[in-house]
Design a protein around this motif. Sequence first.
Motif, PDB file in Angstrom:
ATOM      1  N   MET A 170       0.832  -1.199   0.000  1.00  0.00           N
ATOM      2  CA  MET A 170       0.000   0.000   0.000  1.00  0.00           C
ATOM      3  C   MET A 170       0.871   1.253   0.000  1.00  0.00           C
ATOM      4  SD  MET A 170      -3.137  -0.692  -0.341  1.00  0.00           S
ATOM      5  CE  MET A 170      -3.756   0.955   0.043  1.00  0.00           C
ATOM      6  N   ALA A 171       1.997   1.194   0.703  1.00  0.00           N
ATOM      7  CA  ALA A 171       2.913   2.335   0.719  1.00  0.00           C
ATOM      8  C   ALA A 171       3.452   2.598  -0.689  1.00  0.00           C
ATOM      9  CB  ALA A 171       4.060   2.076   1.686  1.00  0.00           C
ATOM     10  N   ALA A 172       3.799   1.533  -1.406  1.00  0.00           N
ATOM     11  CA  ALA A 172       4.321   1.688  -2.763  1.00  0.00           C
ATOM     12  C   ALA A 172       3.257   2.247  -3.698  1.00  0.00           C
ATOM     13  CB  ALA A 172       4.833   0.346  -3.286  1.00  0.00           C
ATOM     14  N   LEU A 173       2.018   1.796  -3.529  1.00  0.00           N
ATOM     15  CA  LEU A 173       0.929   2.299  -4.360  1.00  0.00           C
ATOM     16  C   LEU A 173       0.678   3.778  -4.088  1.00  0.00           C
ATOM     17  CD1 LEU A 173      -1.495   1.465  -6.309  1.00  0.00           C
ATOM     18  CD2 LEU A 173      -2.861   1.463  -4.223  1.00  0.00           C
ATOM     19  N   THR A 174       0.598   4.135  -2.807  1.00  0.00           N
ATOM     20  CA  THR A 174       0.325   5.516  -2.438  1.00  0.00           C
ATOM     21  C   THR A 174       1.441   6.445  -2.897  1.00  0.00           C
ATOM     22  OG1 THR A 174      -0.860   4.692  -0.482  1.00  0.00           O
ATOM     23  CG2 THR A 174      -0.310   7.025  -0.509  1.00  0.00           C
ATOM     24  N   ALA A 175       2.671   5.944  -2.921  1.00  0.00           N
ATOM     25  CA  ALA A 175       3.807   6.766  -3.343  1.00  0.00           C
ATOM     26  C   ALA A 175       3.699   7.190  -4.802  1.00  0.00           C
ATOM     27  CB  ALA A 175       5.107   6.003  -3.110  1.00  0.00           C
ATOM     28  N   ARG A 176       2.876   6.484  -5.585  1.00  0.00           N
ATOM     29  CA  ARG A 176       2.683   6.850  -6.989  1.00  0.00           C
ATOM     30  C   ARG A 176       1.782   8.064  -7.149  1.00  0.00           C
ATOM     31  NH1 ARG A 176       0.312   1.490  -9.546  1.00  0.00           N
ATOM     32  NH2 ARG A 176      -0.893   3.141 -10.527  1.00  0.00           N
ATOM     33  N   ALA A 177       0.992   8.368  -6.119  1.00  0.00           N
ATOM     34  CA  ALA A 177      -0.037   9.403  -6.241  1.00  0.00           C
ATOM     35  C   ALA A 177       0.559  10.801  -6.327  1.00  0.00           C
ATOM     36  CB  ALA A 177      -0.997   9.331  -5.058  1.00  0.00           C
ATOM     37  N   ASP A 178      -0.081  11.632  -7.127  1.00  0.00           N
ATOM     38  CA  ASP A 178       0.235  13.050  -7.171  1.00  0.00           C
ATOM     39  C   ASP A 178      -0.772  13.833  -6.323  1.00  0.00           C
ATOM     40  OD1 ASP A 178       1.718  15.349  -8.386  1.00  0.00           O
ATOM     41  OD2 ASP A 178      -0.277  15.803  -9.194  1.00  0.00           O
ATOM     42  N   ALA A 179      -1.968  13.229  -6.107  1.00  0.00           N
ATOM     43  CA  ALA A 179      -3.010  13.875  -5.313  1.00  0.00           C
ATOM     44  C   ALA A 179      -3.994  12.821  -4.838  1.00  0.00           C
ATOM     45  CB  ALA A 179      -3.734  14.941  -6.128  1.00  0.00           C
ATOM     46  N   LEU A 180      -4.709  13.126  -3.764  1.00  0.00           N
ATOM     47  CA  LEU A 180      -5.783  12.285  -3.254  1.00  0.00           C
ATOM     48  C   LEU A 180      -7.119  12.971  -3.491  1.00  0.00           C
ATOM     49  CD1 LEU A 180      -4.404  11.174   0.237  1.00  0.00           C
ATOM     50  CD2 LEU A 180      -4.278   9.911  -1.911  1.00  0.00           C
TER      51      LEU A 180
END
Length: 206
Positions: free
Chosen positions: A48-58
Motif C-alpha cells: 500500500m505504501a508503494a501504491l500511495t507513493a505513486r499518487a500526485d493527489a488524493l
Amino acid sequence: MRKLMVTTFMSLDGVVQAPGGADEDREGGFEHGGWAVPHMNEELIQRMAALTARADALLLGRRTYEGFAATWPLAGPGDPIGETMNGLRKYVASRTLDTVTWQNSTLLTGDVAEAVGELKRDEGGEIQVHGSGELIQTLIEHDLVDEFHLLVFPVLLGSGKRLFRTGTAGFKLLDSTTSSTGVVLSTYARSGKVGYGELGPETGNW
C-alpha cells in the motif's frame, strides 16, 4: 489527461464498508467493522505504501477525509504511508463541510463530477481515491474512473455497502498478485462495454 485510480478493500461478496474499525461506518446497522484487520501484515502495508507513493493527489469523500484527517497527522516520522498522505495535495468532495484543515487540503465546490473532470484535465500525475464509497458511486456513474485497484479479502460479510451497485462495464486485468494472508490484489482498467456470446460444443466455445 490525469489518471484517476480507485483503490479499495473489498470482501469476497463485494462489501467495502468499514474495513478498518468497528466504528468506522455503522450506517444501516453494519456490525462487521474491522473485517480487514486480521489479514493485514507488513507485506500488505508495504504494498500500500508503494501504491500511495505513486499518487500526485488524493480525492476523498467527507467520511474518509474526516477519518484520515484524525489519524494520519499522528503518524510518526518515517511512517511509510503517513508521510506520503500528509504531504500529498488532497481534494475533498463534501456537501456538508465548510472548511478542511488537514494540510494541503482543498474543498471542492459545485458539481462534484464537473470538479473532478476539471482536476483530471489539469496538469499533474495520478489522482488516487481511497475509501470514499459514496463518492466512488458518483465517479462510476460519470465514467471518471480509469483504474480500480482492488484488495479482495477472504471473508464473506453478507451485508453492507458494495463497491459496484449499478451499471455494466468491461474491464481489462492489468496486474494481479496474492499476499501471504490470502488477499488478492488486482488492478483493472476500463475496456469498454460488456461483451456477450454463447457457450457450448455446438458454438466452438467449449
